[in-house]
Design a protein around this motif. Structure first.
Motif, PDB file in Angstrom:
ATOM      1  N   PHE A  42     -42.523  29.803  94.026  1.00 31.83           N
ATOM      2  CA  PHE A  42     -43.169  30.774  94.952  1.00 31.83           C
ATOM      3  C   PHE A  42     -42.578  32.135  95.059  1.00 31.83           C
ATOM      4  O   PHE A  42     -42.980  33.064  95.774  1.00 31.83           O
ATOM      5  CB  PHE A  42     -43.233  30.232  96.320  1.00 31.83           C
ATOM      6  CG  PHE A  42     -44.348  29.361  96.629  1.00 31.83           C
ATOM      7  CD1 PHE A  42     -44.781  28.407  95.579  1.00 31.83           C
ATOM      8  CD2 PHE A  42     -45.085  29.346  97.794  1.00 31.83           C
ATOM      9  CE1 PHE A  42     -45.935  27.498  95.716  1.00 31.83           C
ATOM     10  CE2 PHE A  42     -46.218  28.487  98.141  1.00 31.83           C
ATOM     11  CZ  PHE A  42     -46.300  27.560  97.070  1.00 31.83           C
ATOM     12  N   GLY A  43     -41.610  32.540  94.093  1.00 29.42           N
ATOM     13  CA  GLY A  43     -41.073  33.798  94.146  1.00 29.42           C
ATOM     14  C   GLY A  43     -39.761  34.123  94.909  1.00 29.42           C
ATOM     15  O   GLY A  43     -39.571  35.195  95.307  1.00 29.42           O
ATOM     16  N   LYS A  44     -38.969  33.111  95.322  1.00 30.88           N
ATOM     17  CA  LYS A  44     -37.733  33.229  96.101  1.00 30.88           C
ATOM     18  C   LYS A  44     -36.877  33.880  95.250  1.00 30.88           C
ATOM     19  O   LYS A  44     -35.931  35.012  95.829  1.00 30.88           O
ATOM     20  CB  LYS A  44     -37.279  31.961  96.503  1.00 30.88           C
ATOM     21  CG  LYS A  44     -38.199  31.145  97.399  1.00 30.88           C
ATOM     22  CD  LYS A  44     -37.340  29.672  98.024  1.00 30.88           C
ATOM     23  CE  LYS A  44     -36.785  29.093  96.981  1.00 30.88           C
ATOM     24  NZ  LYS A  44     -37.816  28.205  96.096  1.00 30.88           N
ATOM     25  N   THR A  45     -36.840  33.968  93.952  1.00 28.30           N
ATOM     26  CA  THR A  45     -35.803  34.426  93.055  1.00 28.30           C
ATOM     27  C   THR A  45     -36.144  36.018  93.096  1.00 28.30           C
ATOM     28  O   THR A  45     -35.095  36.725  93.025  1.00 28.30           O
ATOM     29  CB  THR A  45     -35.781  33.665  91.658  1.00 28.30           C
ATOM     30  OG1 THR A  45     -35.517  32.486  91.790  1.00 28.30           O
ATOM     31  CG2 THR A  45     -34.591  34.434  90.863  1.00 28.30           C
ATOM     32  N   GLU A  46     -37.105  36.317  93.017  1.00 27.75           N
ATOM     33  CA  GLU A  46     -37.592  37.861  92.963  1.00 27.75           C
ATOM     34  C   GLU A  46     -36.983  38.467  94.268  1.00 27.75           C
ATOM     35  O   GLU A  46     -36.556  39.521  94.122  1.00 27.75           O
ATOM     36  CB  GLU A  46     -38.960  38.062  92.757  1.00 27.75           C
ATOM     37  CG  GLU A  46     -39.408  39.290  92.851  1.00 27.75           C
ATOM     38  CD  GLU A  46     -38.974  40.247  91.431  1.00 27.75           C
ATOM     39  OE1 GLU A  46     -38.723  41.543  91.869  1.00 27.75           O
ATOM     40  OE2 GLU A  46     -38.430  39.914  90.807  1.00 27.75           O
ATOM     41  N   VAL A  47     -37.280  37.793  95.390  1.00 22.52           N
ATOM     42  CA  VAL A  47     -36.527  38.350  96.528  1.00 22.52           C
ATOM     43  C   VAL A  47     -35.191  38.723  96.757  1.00 22.52           C
ATOM     44  O   VAL A  47     -34.541  39.480  96.991  1.00 22.52           O
ATOM     45  CB  VAL A  47     -36.970  37.478  97.630  1.00 22.52           C
ATOM     46  CG1 VAL A  47     -36.385  38.005  99.085  1.00 22.52           C
ATOM     47  CG2 VAL A  47     -38.412  37.234  97.988  1.00 22.52           C
ATOM     48  N   ALA A  48     -34.519  37.464  96.002  1.00 22.56           N
ATOM     49  CA  ALA A  48     -33.211  37.737  95.867  1.00 22.56           C
ATOM     50  C   ALA A  48     -32.606  38.786  94.987  1.00 22.56           C
ATOM     51  O   ALA A  48     -31.903  39.590  95.023  1.00 22.56           O
ATOM     52  CB  ALA A  48     -32.390  36.424  95.018  1.00 22.56           C
TER      53      ALA A  48
END
Length: 816
Positions: free
Chosen positions: A295-301
């Motif tokens: 769901f895109g958690k890595t991009e937030v990080a």
């Protein structure tokens, strides 16, 4: 309370006390000659002094015991050397109150304010004027479900029945049946258990014995207050180590536009949340990003990392497995490829000693900016040049010692935690508002929900699922929980599908072999990967859209949910087949877990799966053994209601110290120091002045003075000990907000500015039952009733022990 200075061991030879030269105020020394049998010996030789000082430093007298207790507490709390500014603390408390008002609504992205009228809100179990509701809608109760009436106690819901056109709720108690109008029940009833939990209360309350319930309720309320204070203490520590906001990078917008996908609304909000944490706040970030796999958690990080690294700091990315660490490394290397000045490296236990040594040197020198790795990054050998951010992926998969190490970072640097299904404690801290959380429940446009099937194992059904996936050009994960079961599964597959390439990956194989198997699977050369649950973290194969889990009853709910997230990550529909061995052998917990994973088949359900898992496991997993007992006294919903109420009034737990010089101690003690001791001291008048000034400054300075005195001159005579105790009593009284202490017969009165909540917190935590039972609180006075009237010397000793007990149990929050 400031941190204590480091405790230094006795020197090999006596050293002079460090005394400041000043003109002392008028001071009268009362000198009396001691009997010859008690006369002090001549000054010993240096070696003898060192031995005597070492012995004195461990003598079990009152003062040394208090010093030791306070130092031990300070070490446990890891208190900072700089105190918290009261204005900052007040601002932080206001922020906490604002966050807790949103609570579950904020996390679930519900509106904080409702357009419903008070009547409709009451029907839904929401108190008027409140943004949160813990009360239950009686119409949603099942017969036999345990409920809690705030004034009566724990009962069992029987039914809703109409009488004369009015609906009534009937509740069974230990000594009879209670009848409540539905509207009244909606305002007064709470659930006893978490949803889906089957815990039974120890006993039902009695309608004719409200006092017993009131004691249970008050005990639960006090437990809540302790919990609030402890949480506040933990998070106020972070404020002591504030850091200036990071500047927003000039190329931040360029970095954001390079993201190759259209972000979801939840992702956009998470970007905003993290950027505000880093660029606007002056306290370290501690945010939970909760979202399904993919769901895109890595991009937030990575956006958080870009802000921190652009400001000249380093970022550590911690993953529970080498597979997931390698995936993060590959993704970040590609994402930061347009910024060659940002160096990315991976560090793990699989590397050679030479490779590790080289990386450690580069990290220490600041030549690497983003360091990705497993728990090997937590080793004592690892020294960072300028670490600013820690990103933790799936914290619940780390061991206890690793979690403690991770927690130690949270008091000094920014921390971002990524999780698909947060562990109960993480979830709880987020719910209470003590930890920021961003919930990402919106799936990417191309994601399709994974169809989930739960059934008893059948070779025919397993083969049918595999053949269907292979026929549409896909690949299959075949997961088993035990390594020893792999050989049987592998033989079954080879016999049934002799022409299909199959590989094996599990934790006992060498890391390089696992990596080779994964690369063959990723390239498409291998069609079926037989593996253990190591794949729950870090394997993204776009063409793997079917997963078979054998012995699914052995997995936890969260494990099954991460596992399932590894398929269906392309636009193609995914399938998950969860096979159990024999339904007749399933435990209630296993049945509930399998039912829950089948029920939550929609995308973005990770947060709700975590909630359900919390319900299945019970509130023991949420609060720990001690606190779960406190919860059991009143039930989970009333406990949370008390919790949020205490959070909204958290500033009432604060205690304001009074100036030391304003403390009045009405005890007639004038110590008469022996002439031998006075002649033994190098400068007695100045030394006594230094003692008074140390006490006036703070308790830690007084402790340091006392320990220096004993290292230099050995254990002091009784009259000097009384003088020191008098200074200790006044100092502790000042810190506890006590402005006057005076005896009257068998009673001791202490005028104080503390409130009853703080007094109860202290007395409940006291180690001495004698002190606890002798105390009462009325108005602005603490009263202690003694068995007999004590002479002044013994009265001073009693006060010393009582205030020591108070001082060592009072939480740091109470005194900024």
């Amino acid at each position: 309370m400031a941190a204590p200075p480091p405790h230094t061991p006795p020197a090999a030879a006596p050293q002079p006390l460090l005394l400041h030269h000043h003109h002392p105020p008028a001071l009268v020394l009362r000198v009396r000659l001691r009997p010859r049998s008690l006369r002090l010996a001549r000054a010993p030789a240096p070696a003898a002094t060192a031995t005597a000082a070492a012995a004195a430093s461990v003598a079990p007298d009152d003062i040394s015991q208090l010093n030791y207790r306070l130092r031990a507490i300070a070490r446990r709390r890891e208190a900072s050397s700089s105190p918290v500014d009261p204005a900052q603390a007040e601002a932080y408390l206001r922020m906490i109150r604002d966050q807790q008002r949103l609570g579950l609504r904020q996390l679930r992205r519900e509106e904080a304010e409702s357009d419903d009228g008070d009547e409709e809100r009451a029907r839904k179990g929401v108190a008027a004027g409140s943004s949160l509701g813990h009360r239950v809608d009686p119409r949603e109760l099942e017969p036999g479900e345990y409920v809690v009436h705030k004034k009566v106690g724990v009962g069992k819901f029987a039914c809703i029945s109409a009488e004369d056109g009015v609906d009534y709720v009937f509740i069974q108690y230990a000594d009879g049946m209670a009848k409540l109008a539905v509207d009244q029940a909606a305002r007064m009833l709470y659930r006893y258990n978490l949803p889906h939990e089957k815990t039974r209360p120890r006993n039902l309350s009695k309608l004719n014995d409200p006092s017993t319930w009131e004691k249970r309720r008050l005990k639960g309320k006090l437990a809540v207050q302790k919990m609030v204070v402890n949480l506040m203490e933990l998070y106020l520590q972070r404020m002591r180590l504030g850091r200036p906001p990071y500047p927003k990078p000039a190329s931040m917008d360029d970095f954001a536009t390079e993201f190759p996908y259209e972000p979801t609304p939840d992702q956009c909000q998470a970007f905003i949340d993290v950027e505000k944490d880093l660029t606007e706040r002056e306290t370290p970030m501690d945010r939970l990003i909760c979202g399904d796999v993919g769901f895109g958690k890595t991009e937030v990080a990575m956006r958080a990392i870009f802000i921190v690294v652009s400001a000249g700091f380093q970022a550590m990315v911690l993953a529970p497995t080498i597979i997931l660490a390698k995936q993060h490394y590959d993704v970040m290397t590609e994402r930061f490829a347009n910024y060659p000045e940002i160096k990315v490296a991976i560090f793990s236990g699989a590397q050679s000693k030479e490779e590790k040594d080289e990386l450690i040197t580069k990290i220490k020198n600041g030549d690497l900016h983003i360091i990705v790795g497993t728990h090997a990054l937590l080793t004592e050998r690892m020294v960072y040049s300028n670490l600013g951010l820690l990103v933790v992926d799936e914290e619940q998969k780390f061991g206890v010692q690793q979690k403690e190490k991770i927690a130690s970072y949270k008091s000094s640097i920014d921390v971002l935690t990524l999780s698909a299904t947060p562990i109960p404690r993480t979830l709880y801290v987020a719910l209470t508002g003590f930890r920021d959380a961003s919930l990402m429940s919106t799936p990417p446009p191309e994601r399709v929900a994974v169809k989930t099937y739960v059934s008893a194992f059948s070779k025919e059904r397993a083969l049918s699922a595999i053949k269907f996936e292979l026929q549409r050009g896909g690949q299959v994960f075949y997961v088993v929980p035990r390594i020893k079961a792999i050989d049987d599964v592998l033989q079954f597959l080879k016999d049934s599908l002799p022409d299909v390439p199959i590989a094996v990956a599990h934790g006992k194989k060498m890391s390089k072999n696992i990596q080779l198997a994964m690369e063959d699977f990723a390239s498409g050369e291998v069609k079926i990967l037989v593996c253990t649950h190591i794949i729950e973290s870090g394997i993204d194969i776009a063409n793997a859209n079917t997963m078979i889990v054998q012995f699914a009853e052995l997995y936890g709910l969260a494990q099954l949910y991460q596992l399932r997230g590894r398929v269906g990550r392309s636009g193609r529909e995914g399938f998950a087949y969860l096979f159990y061995t024999d339904k007749s052998l399933l435990s209630r917990v296993a049945t509930d877990r399998l039912g829950a994973i089948e029920e939550h088949s929609e995308l973005g359900q990770g947060f709700h799966v975590a909630e359900k898992d919390m319900g299945i496991r019970g509130f023991g997993s949420l609060f720990g053994d001690q606190q779960s007992g406190d919860v059991a006294n009143v039930g989970i919903d009333l406990f949370f209601d008390m919790l949020f109420d205490s959070l909204s009034k958290v500033d009432q737990f604060c205690l304001v110290p009074v100036p030391y010089k304003d403390v009045q101690l009405d005890i007639n003690i004038s110590p008469r120091l022996p002439s031998e001791y006075i002649s033994y001291l190098e400068n007695p008048v100045e030394l006594l002045n230094e003692a008074a000034k140390a006490a006036e400054k703070d308790l830690w300075t007084l402790i340091q003075f006392t320990e220096d005195l004993r290292r230099r001159y050995g254990k002091e005579p009784r009259d000097m000990e009384l003088l020191l105790k008098k200074l200790y009593v006044r100092r502790m009284a000042a810190d506890l907000g006590i402005s006057r202490i005076y005896p009257s017969g068998k009673m001791i009165f202490m005028k104080t500015n503390m409130n009853k909540k703080v007094f109860r917190l202290m007395t409940e935590a006291m180690t001495s039952e004698t002190h606890r039972n002798s105390l009462s609180f009325a108005g602005k006075e603490i009263k202690a009733e003694l068995l007999v009237s004590l002479p002044d010397t013994l009265l001073l000793n009693w006060l010393f022990h009582y205030l020591s007990d108070c001082y060592t149990v009072i939480p740091a929050l109470v005194k900024y």
